[in-house]
Design a protein around this motif. Sequence first.
Motif, PDB file in Angstrom:
ATOM      1  N   ASP A  26       0.818  -1.226   0.000  1.00 48.13           N
ATOM      2  CA  ASP A  26       0.000   0.000   0.000  1.00 48.13           C
ATOM      3  C   ASP A  26       0.845   1.267   0.000  1.00 48.13           C
ATOM      4  N   TYR A  27       1.965   1.222   0.741  1.00 47.91           N
ATOM      5  CA  TYR A  27       2.739   2.467   0.819  1.00 47.91           C
ATOM      6  C   TYR A  27       3.349   2.830  -0.532  1.00 47.91           C
ATOM      7  N   VAL A  28       3.549   1.833  -1.353  1.00 50.72           N
ATOM      8  CA  VAL A  28       4.060   2.151  -2.691  1.00 50.72           C
ATOM      9  C   VAL A  28       2.927   2.750  -3.529  1.00 50.72           C
TER      10      VAL A  28
ATOM     11  N   HIS B 285       2.649   6.443  -5.267  1.00 46.51           N
ATOM     12  CA  HIS B 285       2.214   6.720  -6.633  1.00 46.51           C
ATOM     13  C   HIS B 285       1.122   7.777  -6.624  1.00 46.51           C
ATOM     14  N   VAL B 286       0.180   7.560  -5.682  1.00 53.86           N
ATOM     15  CA  VAL B 286      -0.995   8.428  -5.638  1.00 53.86           C
ATOM     16  C   VAL B 286      -0.615   9.875  -5.372  1.00 53.86           C
TER      17      VAL B 286
ATOM     18  N   ASN C 249       8.987   7.809 -10.326  1.00 50.27           N
ATOM     19  CA  ASN C 249       9.431   6.431 -10.203  1.00 50.27           C
ATOM     20  C   ASN C 249      10.763   6.340  -9.470  1.00 50.27           C
ATOM     21  N   GLY C 250      11.670   7.242  -9.796  1.00 48.85           N
ATOM     22  CA  GLY C 250      12.977   7.224  -9.170  1.00 48.85           C
ATOM     23  C   GLY C 250      12.850   7.412  -7.666  1.00 48.85           C
TER      24      GLY C 250
ATOM     25  N   LYS D 286      13.148   5.690  -2.255  1.00 49.18           N
ATOM     26  CA  LYS D 286      12.659   5.985  -0.900  1.00 49.18           C
ATOM     27  C   LYS D 286      11.705   4.926  -0.350  1.00 49.18           C
ATOM     28  N   ALA D 287      10.938   4.314  -1.228  1.00 46.59           N
ATOM     29  CA  ALA D 287       9.946   3.369  -0.712  1.00 46.59           C
ATOM     30  C   ALA D 287      10.338   1.917  -0.921  1.00 46.59           C
ATOM     31  N   VAL D 288      10.859   1.624  -2.081  1.00 42.90           N
ATOM     32  CA  VAL D 288      11.142   0.216  -2.387  1.00 42.90           C
ATOM     33  C   VAL D 288      12.481  -0.245  -1.830  1.00 42.90           C
TER      34      VAL D 288
END
Lengths: 596, 303
Positions: free
Chosen positions: B193-195, B199-200, B205-206, B211-213
């Motif tokens: 969800d945090y990814v 996006h939202v 993408n970078g 930062k998230a992945v």
Amino acid sequence: MPAKSVSISRRQLLALTASLAGGAILTACGGGSSPTATTAASKAPATALANTPVTAGGTPLTTFSTPVPATAAPAAPATSQAAGSATTGTPAASVSTQTAATGGTLHLATGTEPDALDPAKTIQLAADSFNDNLYDRLVFIGRDRLPHPWLSEKWDISSDGKQITFTIRKGIKFHDGTDLDGAAVKFSFDRILDPATASPAKAQMGTLQSVDLVDPNTVRFNFTDPYAPFFTNISLGYGGIVSPTAVKKFGANFGHNPVGSGPFKLKEWATGQKITLERYAEYKNFRTDGANTGPAYLDTIEFKIIADAATRLAALQSGELDVSDVDVHQVDKIKNDPKYQIVIWKDATDMDFLEYANKAPFTDLALRQAIAYSIDRDSIVKSAWNGYATANLNPQPVGVAGWDATIGKQYGYPFDLDKAKKTLAAGGYTPGPNGVLQKDGKPVAFTLLVYSGSDPAKTASEIIQATLQSIGIKMDIQIVEFGSELPQLNAGKFDADWMRWTWPDPVIESLLFKTPGWTHQLSDPDLDKLAAVADATLDPEKRIAANHEVQKYILQKAYIAPIATDWIVRAARSNVKGYQWDAIGYPHYVDISLTK
Amino acid sequence: MVYVRETTQGSAAIPVTEQRWRQRSGARDFGRALFRAAPGRIGGCIILGLIVIALLAPIVAPYSPVKIDIPNRLTGPSAHHLFGTDDIGRDVFSRVLSGSRISLRVGLVSVSIALAIGVTLGMIAGFYGGIVDLIVMRVVDIMLAFPGFLLALAIVAMLGPSLTNAMIAVGIGGASGFARLVRGSVLSVKEKDYVTAAHVIGATNGRIMSKAVLPNVLAPIVVLATLEFPVAILAAASLSFLGLGAQPPSPEWGSMLVSGRTYITTAPWLINFPGLAIFITVLGFNLFGNAVRDAMDPRLRQR
């Protein structure tokens, strides 16, 4: 002219090189560096004197295969005596003949499998070492480094040196029972000269143009120009006389069905596993540099094909082999085991040296001289070869005719760091950053290529590296596989390299240094002229003198930094008697016997 | 589970939410898990010792590792030369000490190269999916199909033999493993969800990747990197043994082995000590790597 004469292609040299002779001429350096092969001396009296058979110094073999040597001094071959030497001597025979036990099988190993046992179809080193046993030749090179009659009885040289007429001995038969006569000799050489044969050995024939049958036992060789290396070249396996009947019978398969007149004939060739030779019972040995004048003592010789040196040595120790090459660092251990003897050939025809690319900084004579002065050969011999080598100041192998220690001493560069430093200072080299000398603002730094697989080469290079560093020359070492090194050398994409060459004739100077040089890094018309003289002089004494001039010139120019001639070392079981080499480096299997 | 800390709270421990755990554990808990068992402690000590030796080698070594002394060649271990001397009289002890610098550097550089290439490729493949994924992963598959060492051999053959090239070769050889691992992790993480949330709110993408992945796929990467370290050291030593790595007179352990092997029966110290050094180093990193993996295991299982 002589230029033509030495047209051995690089590719051929490489082929020779790559193959490691199991028991034969000179093992190439581990990685396969050395081209090998042939030639030696020259010819006989310039005049048309008949050179009667007889031999040259009938040295009893014993002195030759020095059992267990000390580290020290190598025998300097006597080269110079050349001309006169073809004196008669009693065949050294009797010494051991009587006592030799007959029968038995000698188990040997070869590192490489031969491609074809046909003198006209191969120049591979491994094949050559087999051919040596299968085919006798017209001449052999004696201990005095001069040619002597073998299948021939005598020869005459025309006054212009362009014709050599051999008288062939009568009554010799091939293994298949047919006669070895003048026609067979002509047939053998015509076969090599014939373009249809595409013989790789053709280059060894130099300026030989045609062969005439004068009468059934007389054969005349016609040359476009005098070609001094001819005698050595035909004393090698390439000069083997083949049975015309068998060649016609087997055609393209002759290489697997060899028929000659040598002391052994092929019994079995199990591809990839072993090759077995058996005694030729009717053999008569006309060579005078060995003990046995009759058939071989051994019933059979079995060559196992074992590529890896360590495996060969292990096979010796497990009793599978009777003789094996042995790493110089293992010798001392084996030497002390009464089950083995160590046989050593000190008068080897190899030389180790440094050579340079044709570019800065090596275009500067002072630098080349300083490097040559900086090579601590004694330490190198001691460390790299465990003492089993001869420090060499000459640009010629110790075992080749014309090698003369006094030339090295007088014109060469014995280890002397003071002289090295003075030479550099006089050459305009000044101290630079990091203790590295510089000239014209450029530091003296280069990379030495060393072919892989040779521990001595690597160790020696490290010693040279340290010594050069102490006088301000920075040398990096790069170990490369020989196959990838050679293109680099020929393209000039290197600074300097460590090299090892083997060749049993003074023509080695031309092979290495005549324009464009074996690595395409040399072009010196003055040197070419001197080398051409040496290669076209048939009189042995004059040829040696001419060769000395070549050596002196090379030393004056310091084109290479000679280092050593390393010895050929074999470990044999103690019941193997009579293992020794001839002047070319072929073991005399005909003289070997086995005691219980 | 490791992150339910072993306090006195017993089995009735209140389930710790992921959020709370994140705040309260971190380095300390991880470290405790890591060094709880002997292997982790031993491995850690060896590595620490190696690092100290590598740093102090120039000061501690009694001789220069390249100082030649022919008269004293091939002398056995003694008070003057703890590990004896080699075929040209160099002090083996000094060389082994100096060799530690090379081996550690090799491990570090090779793994860094493998990380940089592998993680980048894996992230891209996993994150973008589709045709990009297909292409990248097929390339990775091809690389994986080669035995790692063979691949390194081929690369060194192309680049030419030197220690630097050996490090590059080993690094490239190790990259495919990282790529595959990272891609797998990214595939699952990017569905979180945090990814989606990132996006939202319009993150690029970078930014999402970094930062998230990335932070959430780090755990398996760290484990693999630790385990890859000794593999890289060993591979580089093997290349040097074959003459394709460190060049003379470098005191690289693998090249010391190859120089010494002809003296195996007469001067065994020439191979014993460098061999032992390689053994201890690889053992240390392996023990440590296993401990890291075990310490992180719950997190791996969590996914």
